[in-house]
Every structure is written in C-alpha cells, then in structure tokens.
Write an enzyme that holds these catalytic residues in place. Structure first.
Site, PDB file in Angstrom:
ATOM      1  CD  GLU A 160      -2.423   1.824   0.235  1.00  0.00           C
ATOM      2  OE1 GLU A 160      -2.330   3.023  -0.056  1.00  0.00           O
ATOM      3  OE2 GLU A 160      -3.102   1.002  -0.440  1.00  0.00           O
ATOM      4  CE1 TYR A 184     -18.764  12.728  -0.666  1.00  0.00           C
ATOM      5  CE2 TYR A 184     -19.388  11.798  -2.787  1.00  0.00           C
ATOM      6  CZ  TYR A 184     -18.791  12.801  -2.050  1.00  0.00           C
ATOM      7  OH  TYR A 184     -18.222  13.884  -2.683  1.00  0.00           O
ATOM      8  CB  ALA A 238     -23.987   5.092  -0.257  1.00  0.00           C
ATOM      9  CG  HIS A 240     -19.834   5.493  -8.347  1.00  0.00           C
ATOM     10  ND1 HIS A 240     -21.218   5.549  -8.367  1.00  0.00           N
ATOM     11  CD2 HIS A 240     -19.474   5.732  -7.060  1.00  0.00           C
ATOM     12  CE1 HIS A 240     -21.658   5.812  -7.146  1.00  0.00           C
ATOM     13  NE2 HIS A 240     -20.621   5.921  -6.335  1.00  0.00           N
ATOM     14  CB  ALA A 295     -14.326  -0.696  -9.263  1.00  0.00           C
ATOM     15  N   PRO A 313     -20.984   1.399  -6.056  1.00  0.00           N
ATOM     16  CG  PRO A 313     -18.983   1.889  -7.161  1.00  0.00           C
ATOM     17  CD  PRO A 313     -20.267   2.520  -6.690  1.00  0.00           C
ATOM     18  CD  GLN A 314     -18.408   1.049   0.835  1.00  0.00           C
ATOM     19  OE1 GLN A 314     -17.470   1.148   1.605  1.00  0.00           O
ATOM     20  NE2 GLN A 314     -19.521   1.749   0.999  1.00  0.00           N
TER      21      GLN A 314
END
Length: 628
Positions: free
Chosen positions: A81, A148, A150, A564, A598, A609-610
C-alpha cells in the site's frame, strides 16, 4: 461543505481512544494471539522477501481479498500500500461521517496528500475543457476511506447482465448474493437516537449472519429535511422500499452506510478486514510503499513485484499469484508499465511487450452528480457554521456517538425511470430507444437528499454559503452512463500519474437524460409536501436557468463525478479481444496474475459500487482458496 470539529473535540476523541486501550489493543481487538500483539508484527520491513500471494493495493478490494486469503489458509500473504493510516494522516476528517466532503472538489488543489493521490482528469470536452481533481484514496482502506459510505446493491438484472457478459452464472443475483452477505456485520437502526419520522424498513434475510467484519448500519442522526423529502418522493410516485439490499432499486429508502454502529466512525476495509487480519501470522502489510512493476518469467507467469519505499528498491516474490487491486486508474496503469496492454501504447513508451491486451485502460464508466439547492426552514449541516451549534454537535458526537456529525450528508436514496408523460415530452425517440435496452428494473436516475449546499462542486468547504441560512439540495446521478472514457500512461514509470479521461457527457443520450434528471429534481422541490419548509425560490442555480439549453449548459458547468470509476480492466469471455480478465479475474494472456477491484467490472451496475467491490473480493478469494 462543513467545518472541522473544534481542536478540543478532536483532542478529546484521541484522548478517549488512548485512555481506553493501547493502540495495539485497539487495532487487534480482544482475542489476538500474544505472538501478534505488537502492531509492528504485521508490518513488513523493506527488503527482498517471498510470500505465496502478493496483493498490490491496500484499498477496498485489496484488504478484503488479502484478509480472506490469509484467513482461509491459502498461504502467506503480503499487501503493498502506497499510503498509511488515514486516522493518523488526516486528523479526524476521514473518520467523521459529516466531513466526507472535505478534499473531494473539482478544483485541482482541493486534495490532501496524506490520504489522496491528487489525480486529475485530462481536459473534458463534456465540461467545456475543464480538468477536474478526481479523489482516490492513498491510504490503508483506499477509497473506502474517501467515499460517501453508501452501502447498497445493484439490481438483479444488472448482475444477470454481468453473468451473461462474462459467460459465468456465478455472477447471477442468487449466486452472487452470498458473497455480499459474507462481508457484513449488520446492526439495526437505533431509533432512540434517530428520532421521530425516521423508521427504516429492511429485509434481514439478505443481510448475512452477522459474522462478517464490515459494519453496516444506519446513522444515529436523521436530518429533518429527509423526513420532508420522504413525503415529496411519495408525491412524485416513489414508493418506500426495503433498504435496497434485495436487488430492487425503484423507489425510496433511508440509506445504509458503512459506519461503525457503536462509535459512528467511518467503517472502511482498514477498520474491518485489516484489523481482523492483523491477528493472522501469515499476513503482512508493506505500507508507504509504491508498486513499480510486476515481473514475469519467460513463460509469462507473474512471479514478483518491484517496490519502492522512499527510494529504496526491492522485490517481493510470489510463489503462487500476484493480485492487482490498485483501482480503476492504477490497475490498468500498472499492467501497462509491466508490459500488459495495448501494444502501440507500450511501444510508444519503450515498454517490452508481455501480452497485447488492447482493452487495458479502455471502457471507463462512471456516474456524475449535480444538484439544485434551496434555503430551508430546517436545521441542516449548514448550521455547523454557527459556533454555538457546532460546539454542541461536537459534544453530541464525541460523547454519545450522536448528533449531526454522525450523518454522512445524505439520508434518503431513491431511484426511478423518467415517468410518462414526461418521458415522451422530455426525451427524443433516439434516447428512449437507447434507454429501452436496459432491463425494466434498472433505474435511469438516482436521487440523494443532501442537507447542505452543492453549488459548482469546486470546493465544498470554501464555497459553502456563510449567510446564516440553512440549505438543502437534491442531488441527481445518472445510472445508465453511455459515455465511455479511458486510462492511459504518460510514462513507463508507475510513479508518474496516469492519464485519466472519463469522457463524461459526450454521448447525446447522457446529455438528454442529464437535463431530464435536473427537471425531475425541480419537480421534487415543486411538490406540495415541501412548500412549508422552503424559503423563497430556487437559490442555485436559480430561475434564470429555464430552457433545456440553459439547463444543459448549467449541468456541464456544475457536475462532478461521484467517484464510481470502473471497468478499465473489464471482465469478459476469453475470446473477447477487449476483455482483460476472465470470470475468475485472471488476466488473459499471462499466468498467476489477477485483477480484483472495480476495474474488473464488465459494466457499472446502477447505484454505488462499494458493496459489489467487497462481494467480488469475497468471491475471488473463495475461487483461489477453495476453502469456502
């Protein structure tokens, strides 16, 4: 869009953490083995080493698949990372839900190098030549630490389309669903803290057994605007649905979010999958380390990854496989600088060809977002600019995990197809025919209630009105993007940012739908349900934006991405020349290399898409280990 909590509040939060337990205990949790009880035991020291699996990218998918491979006994696992812990590198901002709009604006300087790559697009034809900052997480947790929050799933038909496109029915809804559930630790809403008129509906049958590491729940605070918005949506014909986790989206619901149900802190792949994996003796993280190149042997087998930690070069060797989870921009970039991609592009940069895959970096799909805003006679997040209100909100959050800081700006999500008779009046025959190609359950528009001002989205914090009014917006996002972009390389060096071209609003169907979506947002504010709480006429952009041409002009100036980006290493059938990976996420044309993030989506499902990224990581981990 929102001010930083006071210094005293920030220090108070840190002091509470420190007094409760040492950092090692906080990260490991109860039950960690004594051998791994020191945090450093899970973090690698730069130098040549060998593991069974080397995972490039400690983001949403990377930490999930790495954790599962270690847990399922597939072998030793190393994660690479480039960033570090966002909790240390971004103060409290990444952890507090209401602060999710910091450093995500379009302005090229609206970024924070401690947690973001600082990427920007090439000038966009669909935005009058504007180049935009494109936020991407550079930290453990990746973009799950920057999004965010969601958490919602696509439609049944979208996953069926995925299955058909790749020739593998394991991606059909019924077969894919267990991998969504596998990640989850769902906690029901705390109605006592949420307040009145905020009752949620959900289907517990699709929310797993509670054994997953990822906390998904409802915010402890509901903005008043959401309760009025629910009535307005009903007036528009959008019925209340069960939580958007059952493969159906048309309608409205209070949103679920990746938030810790106890603390109301952001939940990311770092706070969930990584913290569980830290107890595994076969798991190691190399943070603050850039993957420079994937190395192949003479048989085109991925055998190692070349790394750079602050100028020190070394190699991690993979006995079994390399898993690339660097995201929709850097996964194709790393493939190309390693010799896998369009032959002409590689030749241009003097990169030896390993496999000619013309689809690498192509097929970029994304969702855009924009919103009209009103002044409202309600408390919204605009009130955080008032020092007295902010101080109380700070106390509520740090002392009770409650109050407006626990709210991630948006409460209600809703989806629809443009209804008749407006569909025929607003959309051309060509656009209606194009949209008819999508299944009946696939929405065209997403609505997001926002307790704040949106504006041109250049810099939410700087541009937030400070006139003492409360603002509310209804954001709209297009769920059927037909514009296609691409990612390419500017150099053979992975440290040089990729060339990002989302190509937003270049397809005429997208443009027509964008205008229609804006009109539907105005329909929302025109409902009788909202009349009691609106102050004056539309504040932004205002009634001067009236004709379709004026609306289109405004959308092109004000839209931004909702981050996204996907499909740049698209999954497909092996005979498809534009496919980059097969249905097992294996890179076509080489061996022992997969792409899991993704970028591997064959198409972008409607919504956020999470959840699908986590599910894909769960599925491919099981494919690799065979231990599920």
């Amino acid at each position: 869009m929102r001010p930083i909590p006071s210094i005293l509040g920030a220090l108070g939060a840190f002091a509470t953490l420190s007094a409760a337990a040492p950092l090692e205990s906080t990260l490991y949790g109860p039950g960690a083995s004594h051998a791994r009880s020191m945090l450093g035991s899970s973090f690698g020291v730069p130098g040549n080493q060998t593991f069974d699996y080397v995972v490039i990218g400690g983001g949403t998918a990377g930490l999930a698949i790495a954790s599962r491979l270690a847990e399922q006994g597939a072998g030793t696992v190393a994660v690479i990372e480039a960033g570090g812990f966002y909790e240390l590198n971004n103060g409290n901002l990444s952890q507090i839900p209401a602060n999710d709009a910091y450093y995500v604006g379009k302005d090229l300087d609206d970024w924070q190098p401690g947690v973001d790559w600082g990427f920007h697009t090439v000038p966009q034809a669909g935005a009058y030549g504007r180049a935009s900052h494109y936020a991407r997480g550079k930290c453990l947790g990746g973009s799950s630490a920057r999004n965010y929050m969601a958490y919602q799933r696509g439609t049944k038909s979208s996953y069926q389309r995925w299955a058909d496109m790749v020739g593998d029915q394991s991606y059909a809804w019924e077969n894919f669903l267990p991998f969504f559930e596998k990640s989850l630790h769902f906690t029901p809403a705390n109605d006592a803290l949420r307040g009145a008129n905020a009752t949620v509906q959900y289907d517990p049958a699709v929310l797993g057994n509670g054994q997953g590491p990822l906390s998904v729940t409802y915010s402890h605070y509901v903005q008043s605007f959401a309760t009025w918005a629910q009535k307005a949506f009903l007036e528009m014909g959008l019925a209340v649905r069960n939580c958007f986790q059952s493969g159906e989206l048309l309608g409205q619901s209070f949103g679920m979010y990746t938030i810790n149900a106890t603390t109301m802190h952001r939940e990311s792949s770092e706070t969930s999958f990584l913290r569980r994996a830290l107890a595994y003796p076969n798991f190691m993280v190399f943070q603050s380390t850039l993957a420079k190149r994937i190395l192949f042997d003479g048989k085109k087998r991925a055998v190692a990854v070349q790394l750079d930690t602050q100028g020190y070069r070394y190699t991690l060797t993979a006995r079994k496989e390399v898993v690339l989870s660097a995201g929709a921009f850097q996964s194709p970039q790393l493939l190309m600088v390693s010799g896998v991609g369009p032959a002409a592009t590689l030749q241009q940069h003097g990169i030896p060809l390993v496999a000619d895959r013309p689809g690498v970096g192509q097929n970029l799909q994304d969702h855009i977002i924009y919103a009209p805003s009103y002044r409202v006679d309600l408390i919204t997040q605009s009130a955080l600019l008032n020092a007295t209100f902010e101080a109380q909100a700070n106390r509520d959050y740090h002392e009770r995990a409650a109050g407006i800081y626990a709210n991630p700006t948006s409460d209600i999500l809703a989806w629809e197809k443009i209804p008749e008779p407006k569909r025929s009046a607003w959309l051309s025959n060509t656009t209606r025919r194009a949209l008819a190609q999508y299944p009946a359950d696939w929405p065209e528009i997403e609505f997001l209630t926002m307790g704040g001002f949106f504006g041109y989205q250049n810099n939410y914090v700087r541009d937030n009105p400070s006139d003492g009014y409360n603002y509310a917006s209804l954001a709209v996002s297009l769920c059927t993007p037909r514009s296609r972009g691409n990612v390419s390389i500017a150099s053979a060096d992975a440290a040089v940012p990729p060339l990002i071209n989302p190509n937003w609003l270049t397809d005429p169907v997208d443009v027509e739908l964008a205008v229609a979506a804006f009109k539907r947002a105005r329909d929302f504010f025109g409902t009788s349900a909202l009349k009691p709480v609106l102050i004056g006429d539309e504040y932004f952009p205002g009634e001067r934006v009236a004709t379709d041409a004026q609306i289109e002009d405004h959308v092109r100036k004000s839209f931004d991405t909702i981050f996204h980006a996907s499909c740049t290493c698209a999954m497909g059938k092996r005979e498809d020349q534009m496919a980059v990976v097969d249905s097992k996420a294996r890179v076509i044309g080489v061996d022992a290399l997969r792409v899991v993030d993704a970028s591997a989506f064959p198409m972008l499902p409607p919504g956020h898409p999470q959840s699908t990224i986590y599910a894909l990581a769960e599925k491919i981990a099981c494919d690799i280990s065979g231990a599920c």
